[in-house]
Motif scaffolding. Structure first.
Motif, mmCIF file in Angstrom:
data_model
loop_
_atom_site.group_PDB
_atom_site.id
_atom_site.type_symbol
_atom_site.label_atom_id
_atom_site.label_comp_id
_atom_site.label_asym_id
_atom_site.label_seq_id
_atom_site.Cartn_x
_atom_site.Cartn_y
_atom_site.Cartn_z
ATOM 1 N N UNK A 80 0.831 -1.206 0.000
ATOM 2 C CA UNK A 80 0.000 0.000 0.000
ATOM 3 C C UNK A 80 0.865 1.256 0.000
ATOM 4 N N UNK A 81 1.823 1.293 0.915
ATOM 5 C CA UNK A 81 2.690 2.466 1.011
ATOM 6 C C UNK A 81 3.494 2.705 -0.248
ATOM 7 N N UNK A 82 4.040 1.632 -0.815
ATOM 8 C CA UNK A 82 4.851 1.782 -2.027
ATOM 9 C C UNK A 82 4.013 2.229 -3.220
ATOM 10 N N UNK A 83 2.816 1.690 -3.359
ATOM 11 C CA UNK A 83 1.975 2.076 -4.494
ATOM 12 C C UNK A 83 1.453 3.508 -4.351
ATOM 13 N N UNK A 84 1.104 3.908 -3.140
ATOM 14 C CA UNK A 84 0.671 5.293 -2.932
ATOM 15 C C UNK A 84 1.839 6.247 -3.157
ATOM 16 N N UNK A 85 3.031 5.844 -2.713
ATOM 17 C CA UNK A 85 4.225 6.667 -2.964
ATOM 18 C C UNK A 85 4.500 6.769 -4.459
ATOM 19 N N UNK A 86 4.301 5.681 -5.202
ATOM 20 C CA UNK A 86 4.530 5.700 -6.645
ATOM 21 C C UNK A 86 3.574 6.656 -7.344
ATOM 22 N N UNK A 87 2.303 6.637 -6.945
ATOM 23 C CA UNK A 87 1.326 7.537 -7.558
ATOM 24 C C UNK A 87 1.649 8.991 -7.209
ATOM 25 N N UNK A 88 1.992 9.236 -5.959
ATOM 26 C CA UNK A 88 2.322 10.607 -5.540
ATOM 27 C C UNK A 88 3.572 11.126 -6.239
ATOM 28 N N UNK A 89 4.605 10.305 -6.281
ATOM 29 C CA UNK A 89 5.835 10.723 -6.964
ATOM 30 C C UNK A 89 5.598 10.941 -8.455
ATOM 31 N N UNK A 90 4.780 10.094 -9.059
ATOM 32 C CA UNK A 90 4.470 10.273 -10.476
ATOM 33 C C UNK A 90 3.735 11.575 -10.741
ATOM 34 N N UNK A 91 2.843 11.960 -9.823
ATOM 35 C CA UNK A 91 2.131 13.230 -9.973
ATOM 36 C C UNK A 91 3.114 14.404 -9.911
ATOM 37 N N UNK A 92 3.967 14.403 -8.903
ATOM 38 C CA UNK A 92 4.929 15.500 -8.787
ATOM 39 C C UNK A 92 5.956 15.479 -9.916
ATOM 40 N N UNK A 93 6.321 14.280 -10.373
ATOM 41 C CA UNK A 93 7.224 14.187 -11.512
ATOM 42 C C UNK A 93 6.617 14.768 -12.772
ATOM 43 N N UNK A 94 5.325 14.559 -12.968
ATOM 44 C CA UNK A 94 4.674 15.124 -14.156
ATOM 45 C C UNK A 94 4.596 16.651 -14.069
ATOM 46 N N UNK A 95 4.388 17.183 -12.872
ATOM 47 C CA UNK A 95 4.387 18.643 -12.714
ATOM 48 C C UNK A 95 5.774 19.198 -13.010
ATOM 49 N N UNK A 96 6.797 18.564 -12.444
ATOM 50 C CA UNK A 96 8.167 19.024 -12.701
ATOM 51 C C UNK A 96 8.527 18.905 -14.178
ATOM 52 N N UNK A 97 8.103 17.818 -14.806
ATOM 53 C CA UNK A 97 8.408 17.629 -16.228
ATOM 54 C C UNK A 97 7.716 18.679 -17.079
ATOM 55 N N UNK A 98 6.489 19.010 -16.724
ATOM 56 C CA UNK A 98 5.764 20.028 -17.478
ATOM 57 C C UNK A 98 6.456 21.390 -17.362
ATOM 58 N N UNK A 99 6.916 21.706 -16.164
ATOM 59 C CA UNK A 99 7.618 22.984 -15.967
ATOM 60 C C UNK A 99 8.985 22.964 -16.645
ATOM 61 N N UNK A 100 9.654 21.814 -16.653
ATOM 62 C CA UNK A 100 11.003 21.726 -17.196
ATOM 63 C C UNK A 100 11.101 21.559 -18.698
ATOM 64 N N UNK A 101 9.973 21.405 -19.373
ATOM 65 C CA UNK A 101 10.027 21.236 -20.834
ATOM 66 C C UNK A 101 10.368 22.561 -21.510
ATOM 67 N N UNK A 102 11.073 22.468 -22.629
ATOM 68 C CA UNK A 102 11.485 23.668 -23.357
ATOM 69 C C UNK A 102 10.313 24.399 -23.999
ATOM 70 N N UNK A 103 9.242 23.688 -24.268
ATOM 71 C CA UNK A 103 8.116 24.309 -24.971
ATOM 72 C C UNK A 103 7.169 25.052 -24.035
ATOM 73 N N UNK A 104 7.415 25.035 -22.736
ATOM 74 C CA UNK A 104 6.564 25.781 -21.805
ATOM 75 C C UNK A 104 7.216 27.123 -21.478
ATOM 76 N N UNK A 105 6.424 28.061 -21.059
ATOM 77 C CA UNK A 105 6.915 29.409 -20.784
ATOM 78 C C UNK A 105 7.315 29.620 -19.322
ATOM 79 N N UNK A 106 6.958 28.701 -18.436
ATOM 80 C CA UNK A 106 7.296 28.842 -17.023
ATOM 81 C C UNK A 106 8.579 28.080 -16.724
ATOM 82 N N UNK A 107 9.270 28.463 -15.660
ATOM 83 C CA UNK A 107 10.449 27.722 -15.253
ATOM 84 C C UNK A 107 11.741 28.490 -15.354
ATOM 85 N N UNK A 108 11.750 29.635 -15.977
ATOM 86 C CA UNK A 108 12.961 30.442 -16.020
ATOM 87 C C UNK A 108 13.828 30.169 -17.225
#
Length: 155
Positions: A80-108
């Motif tokens: 349970x803990x590992x699967x919930x951690x996987x879903x949570x980390x995947x959510x934050x990873x997708x947010x970071x990836x969206x901000x870190x992509x070259x085609x987005x305007x946010x992120x500096x």
């Protein structure tokens, strides 16, 4: 142009992996067992990380949630803990990836975006490791119980 396309493809693949991991969490059939009669199947037992269910030959289902977190086996708590951690980390990873992509305007600047994209990759790898470990732990426990001749509960 090619790096932007590869970034978008990698983002879509990682998001689809996160969606698949998220969809395995509530799935009912993590463990399935049947009790066969002479003519028909008399009962089918299935369980997941959250409940156990039994269906008889007439199609009537009876489900029972696990009563207490402390009464659970250790491997179910760990899964349970590992699967919930996987879903949570995947959510934050997708947010970071969206901000870190070259085609987005946010992120500096491009240097900051590269660091954020690298962080997203690390977070996605951790998410995948958590998911893989949780599923493997559960499968190992089921397989060990099935092939153990001294295991007296239902197989």
């Amino acid at each position: 142009m090619a790096s932007t396309a590869s970034e978008i493809i990698a983002f879509l693949v990682s998001i689809s992996g996160w969606v698949l991991v998220s969809s395995t969490l509530p799935t009912d059939y993590w463990k399935v067992s049947t009790i066969d009669g002479t003519v028909i199947t008399t009962a089918t037992y299935w369980a997941n990380l959250w409940k156990t269910c039994v269906t008889d030959s007439t199609g009537v289902s009876n489900c029972k949630d696990f009563p207490s977190m402390l009464a659970l086996d250790g491997y179910i708590q760990a899964c349970r803990g590992l699967m919930i951690a996987a879903v949570s980390l995947g959510f934050f990873g997708s947010i970071f990836a969206l901000v870190g992509m070259k085609c987005t305007k946010v992120g500096g600047s491009d240097k900051a975006k590269a660091k954020i994209a690298c962080l997203a990759g690390i977070v996605f790898i951790l998410s995948g490791l958590c998911s893989m470990t949780g599923c493997s732990l559960y499968a190992n426990k089921i397989t060990t119980e099935f092939f153990d001749p001294l295991f007296v509960e239902q197989k």
